[in-house]
Design an enzyme around this catalytic site. Structure first.
Site, PDB file in Angstrom:
ATOM      1  N   ASN A 353       4.338   2.589  -2.826  1.00 27.43           N
ATOM      2  CA  ASN A 353       3.725   3.584  -3.702  1.00 27.43           C
ATOM      3  C   ASN A 353       2.574   3.017  -4.535  1.00 27.43           C
ATOM      4  O   ASN A 353       2.010   1.989  -4.164  1.00 27.43           O
ATOM      5  CB  ASN A 353       4.750   4.353  -4.518  1.00 27.43           C
ATOM      6  CG  ASN A 353       4.438   5.846  -4.422  1.00 27.43           C
ATOM      7  OD1 ASN A 353       3.369   6.278  -4.850  1.00 27.43           O
ATOM      8  ND2 ASN A 353       5.299   6.606  -3.766  1.00 27.43           N
ATOM      9  N   HIS A 355       2.011   1.397  -7.291  1.00 26.20           N
ATOM     10  CA  HIS A 355       1.962  -0.007  -7.710  1.00 26.20           C
ATOM     11  C   HIS A 355       1.668  -0.915  -6.519  1.00 26.20           C
ATOM     12  O   HIS A 355       0.923  -1.894  -6.644  1.00 26.20           O
ATOM     13  CB  HIS A 355       3.285  -0.410  -8.390  1.00 26.20           C
ATOM     14  CG  HIS A 355       3.181  -1.691  -9.133  1.00 26.20           C
ATOM     15  ND1 HIS A 355       3.672  -2.879  -8.653  1.00 26.20           N
ATOM     16  CD2 HIS A 355       2.595  -1.984 -10.320  1.00 26.20           C
ATOM     17  CE1 HIS A 355       3.413  -3.849  -9.521  1.00 26.20           C
ATOM     18  NE2 HIS A 355       2.758  -3.340 -10.536  1.00 26.20           N
ATOM     19  N   CYS A 356       2.223  -0.582  -5.374  1.00 27.98           N
ATOM     20  CA  CYS A 356       2.063  -1.432  -4.189  1.00 27.98           C
ATOM     21  C   CYS A 356       0.641  -1.444  -3.639  1.00 27.98           C
ATOM     22  O   CYS A 356       0.274  -2.359  -2.907  1.00 27.98           O
ATOM     23  CB  CYS A 356       2.973  -0.949  -3.066  1.00 27.98           C
ATOM     24  SG  CYS A 356       4.675  -0.716  -3.516  1.00 27.98           S
ATOM     25  N   ILE A 357      -0.138  -0.420  -3.938  1.00 24.75           N
ATOM     26  CA  ILE A 357      -1.490  -0.358  -3.348  1.00 24.75           C
ATOM     27  C   ILE A 357      -2.569  -0.802  -4.336  1.00 24.75           C
ATOM     28  O   ILE A 357      -3.761  -0.661  -4.049  1.00 24.75           O
ATOM     29  CB  ILE A 357      -1.807   1.054  -2.802  1.00 24.75           C
ATOM     30  CG1 ILE A 357      -1.845   2.103  -3.913  1.00 24.75           C
ATOM     31  CG2 ILE A 357      -0.805   1.447  -1.713  1.00 24.75           C
ATOM     32  CD1 ILE A 357      -2.444   3.451  -3.467  1.00 24.75           C
TER      33      ILE A 357
END
Ligand code: KQY
Length: 377
Positions: A353, A355-357
């Site tokens: 999501n 935060h991951c990108i």
């Protein structure tokens, strides 16, 4: 810029600042691969563009895009977002980008972890990953920041810090044999201390149920401020997520941080279980060596996967039945920041999501803060 620094951040007096400390900007990558993003990645690209626009309200954003996608991405992204040509294997800048560290004089450097696509040939999500493994180096070159090449396989989403000497990690991820099989727990702890500049590590158990990263902490829990942690929570006792969140809660209750404080633990309710729909799975091109998308499989949906920007929180909207409660809770946790929601199911379908990108570059102390760019287009 091309040489790696000898030594370690800790030995050189550097520490990873918390995400809630000031940023110089944020980096992202462009989603492109049709074997992870449905319908040739078009719905994901529209969503990434919305995330970039939301963050650009608060701080400068740069997006790395491969050569064939450059023109289309440039057209979709707001004019104020910098777009640079950059090869990559997929779009998870949190994990393939640099983890930046700062020193007391405000200098900023980057840690370039070894990357193996969340598990290499033993459960990794795709092959090859060589272009992803070069991304941190390229970002640091563009930012003119010196680089430490860490001897560990690790990802930015596998660690959170409070900026005051404490790291938060999971056993499921950092001790997974598919990351650093030859290292014992003490070796991993030493690596985390040396490269994040922390003195204390809080170990949680498992990450969010069915998280394909192998238990990244950034989907489960994060620091809101020193001494305060936000935890993905469910009250549904028969949900396989329940014992995971309960175990994390108990460990956090028992924990002390690097300064000896007990932690305040704030529960952030998760959406009800979300599953991959048949037509969503059908839009992904199956390819050998890449994780299969199975209709009906549980998605690792968590509101904890938000990005803390300068003055803002950019949070995933996942389910209209629960989004408003989550937004209100985040507002109460971050009263001085504006909470902006972006519909994020398309990112979730790819396995992560917001935060991951994203990956922040800390401001450090050298006046690196530039005014936010007004999103346009
Ligand atoms: O959540 C992340 N940090 C990365 C997710 C990777 C998913 C690849 N399909």
């Amino acid at each position: 810029m091309t040489e790696t620094l000898p030594g370690t951040p800790a030995a050189d007096g550097f520490r990873m600042p918390a995400e809630f400390e000031p940023h110089a900007g944020c980096w992202m990558l462009w989603p492109e691969r049709p074997d992870n993003w449905r319908e040739a990645a078009r719905p994901a690209q529209l969503t990434f563009a919305r995330v970039a626009a939301a963050i650009a309200q608060f701080e400068p954003v740069t997006v790395g895009v491969s050569n064939p996608h450059y023109s289309a991405a440039r057209a979709l992204l707001p004019a104020g977002v910098r777009v640079v040509e950059m090869a990559h294997d997929d779009a998870w800048m949190r994990d393939v980008g640099p983890t930046c560290v700062v020193d007391a004089r405000g200098a900023v450097r980057g840690v370039d972890w070894r990357f193996n696509a969340w598990g290499g040939l033993e459960g990794g999500l795709y092959f090859p990953w060589d272009q992803d493994d070069l991304v941190a180096r390229k970002v640091l070159e563009i930012e003119r920041l010196d680089r430490y090449r860490a001897p560990l396989v690790n990802e930015g989403g596998a660690v959170h810090v409070d900026g005051e000497g404490t790291a938060l990690v999971t056993e499921e991820c950092l001790l997974n044999a598919n990351r650093n099989p030859r290292l014992a727990r003490e070796d991993i702890e030493r690596g985390v201390r040396d490269y994040l500049g922390v003195s204390h590590i809080i170990w949680l158990g498992r990450g969010v149920f069915n998280d394909e990263t192998g238990g990244h902490v950034d989907n489960l829990a994060c620091f809101v401020r020193p001494g305060e942690v936000c935890l993905a929570w469910t009250d549904r006792r028969r949900d396989p997520q329940y014992p995971i969140s309960l175990d994390a809660w108990e460990r956090l209750q028992d924990a002390r941080d690097a300064r000896g404080r007990r932690l305040e633990v704030r529960r952030l309710p998760m959406p009800a279980p979300l599953r991959l729909r048949a037509r969503e799975a059908a839009g992904v091109v199956a390819r050998e060596g890449t994780r299969e998308r199975i209709p009906g499989e549980r998605l690792a949906a968590s509101y904890v996967n938000f990005y803390i920007a300068n003055g803002g929180i950019v949070m995933p909207l996942l389910d209209t039945r629960t989004d408003r409660t989550a937004a209100r809770r985040l507002k109460s946790l971050f009263p001085a920041r504006r909470v902006v929601g972006v519909p994020a199911r398309e990112i979730l379908l790819g396995g992560g999501n917001i935060h991951c990108i994203t990956q922040q570059i800390p401001a450090g102390g050298r006046g690196r803060i530039r005014p936010p760019v007004r999103a346009a287009g």
